[in-house]
Motif scaffolding. Structure first.
Motif, mmCIF file in Angstrom:
data_model
loop_
_atom_site.group_PDB
_atom_site.id
_atom_site.type_symbol
_atom_site.label_atom_id
_atom_site.label_comp_id
_atom_site.label_asym_id
_atom_site.label_seq_id
_atom_site.Cartn_x
_atom_site.Cartn_y
_atom_site.Cartn_z
ATOM 1 N N GLU A 184 -14.816 -3.072 -48.053
ATOM 2 C CA GLU A 184 -13.475 -2.535 -48.263
ATOM 3 C C GLU A 184 -13.129 -1.564 -47.126
ATOM 4 O OE1 GLU A 184 -16.240 0.072 -50.674
ATOM 5 O OE2 GLU A 184 -15.867 -2.056 -50.664
ATOM 6 N N ILE A 185 -11.865 -1.490 -46.828
ATOM 7 C CA ILE A 185 -11.376 -0.656 -45.732
ATOM 8 C C ILE A 185 -11.286 0.795 -46.210
ATOM 9 C CG2 ILE A 185 -9.457 -0.250 -44.158
ATOM 10 C CD1 ILE A 185 -10.885 -2.838 -43.578
ATOM 11 N N VAL A 186 -11.822 1.690 -45.400
ATOM 12 C CA VAL A 186 -11.732 3.125 -45.681
ATOM 13 C C VAL A 186 -11.055 3.799 -44.499
ATOM 14 C CG1 VAL A 186 -13.745 3.209 -47.185
ATOM 15 C CG2 VAL A 186 -14.023 3.566 -44.745
ATOM 16 N N SER A 187 -10.546 4.978 -44.739
ATOM 17 C CA SER A 187 -9.856 5.730 -43.703
ATOM 18 C C SER A 187 -10.650 6.985 -43.377
ATOM 19 C CB SER A 187 -8.458 6.121 -44.196
ATOM 20 O OG SER A 187 -7.808 6.892 -43.228
ATOM 21 N N SER A 214 -7.911 9.309 -36.130
ATOM 22 C CA SER A 214 -7.833 8.620 -37.417
ATOM 23 C C SER A 214 -8.195 7.151 -37.203
ATOM 24 C CB SER A 214 -6.421 8.727 -37.976
ATOM 25 O OG SER A 214 -6.331 8.030 -39.181
ATOM 26 N N VAL A 215 -9.003 6.615 -38.112
ATOM 27 C CA VAL A 215 -9.413 5.210 -38.001
ATOM 28 C C VAL A 215 -9.517 4.598 -39.391
ATOM 29 C CG1 VAL A 215 -11.895 5.702 -37.991
ATOM 30 C CG2 VAL A 215 -11.060 3.643 -36.900
ATOM 31 N N ARG A 216 -9.158 3.316 -39.477
ATOM 32 C CA ARG A 216 -9.324 2.545 -40.719
ATOM 33 C C ARG A 216 -10.271 1.400 -40.388
ATOM 34 N NH1 ARG A 216 -6.180 2.465 -44.961
ATOM 35 N NH2 ARG A 216 -5.980 0.203 -44.960
ATOM 36 N N THR A 217 -11.402 1.354 -41.087
ATOM 37 C CA THR A 217 -12.433 0.379 -40.790
ATOM 38 C C THR A 217 -13.238 0.065 -42.053
ATOM 39 O OG1 THR A 217 -14.289 -0.064 -39.306
ATOM 40 C CG2 THR A 217 -14.065 2.168 -40.102
ATOM 41 N N ASP A 259 -10.350 10.494 -41.137
ATOM 42 C CA ASP A 259 -9.502 11.405 -40.366
ATOM 43 C C ASP A 259 -10.351 12.572 -39.898
ATOM 44 O OD1 ASP A 259 -7.070 9.983 -40.854
ATOM 45 O OD2 ASP A 259 -7.106 10.789 -42.891
#
Length: 73
Positions: free
Chosen positions: A25-28, A35-38, A30
Motif C-alpha cells: 500500500e502507498i504511504v506518504s 514529501s514522497v508517496r511510495t 513528509d
C-alpha cells in the motif's frame, strides 16, 4: 555450521519477500520540505539501506579514532 547459516539466510530472505508482498500500500512521508508517496516495503528498504550506510560509517569513524588515540599514547 554452514548449513545453519544458509538456512537462517533463506528464512530471513523469505520473510523479507513476504513482508514486501503484503505491504504494497502507498504511504506518504513528509520530512521538512521533502514529501514522497511510495509503497511501504520500498520505504522500509530504503531507510534500512540508509541506516546501514550511516551505521557503517559511524563505526569506521570510531575505529579510526581509537586506533589514532592508541598510536599517540
Amino acid at each position: 555450521m554452514r548449513w545453519l547459516y544458509l538456512a537462517v539466510v533463506c528464512i530471513l530472505a523469505a520473510a523479507t519477500l513476504v513482508f514486501a508482498l503484503e505491504n504494497m500500500e502507498i504511504v506518504s512521508l513528509d520530512f521538512v520540505w521533502f514529501s514522497v508517496r511510495t509503497p511501504l516495503a520500498f520505504l522500509v528498504a530504503a531507510i534500512y539501506v540508509i541506516g546501514m550506510i550511516t551505521g557503517g560509517s559511524f563505526w569506521g569513524l570510531i575505529r579510526r579514532s581509537v586506533r589514532g588515540a592508541r598510536l599517540k599514547a
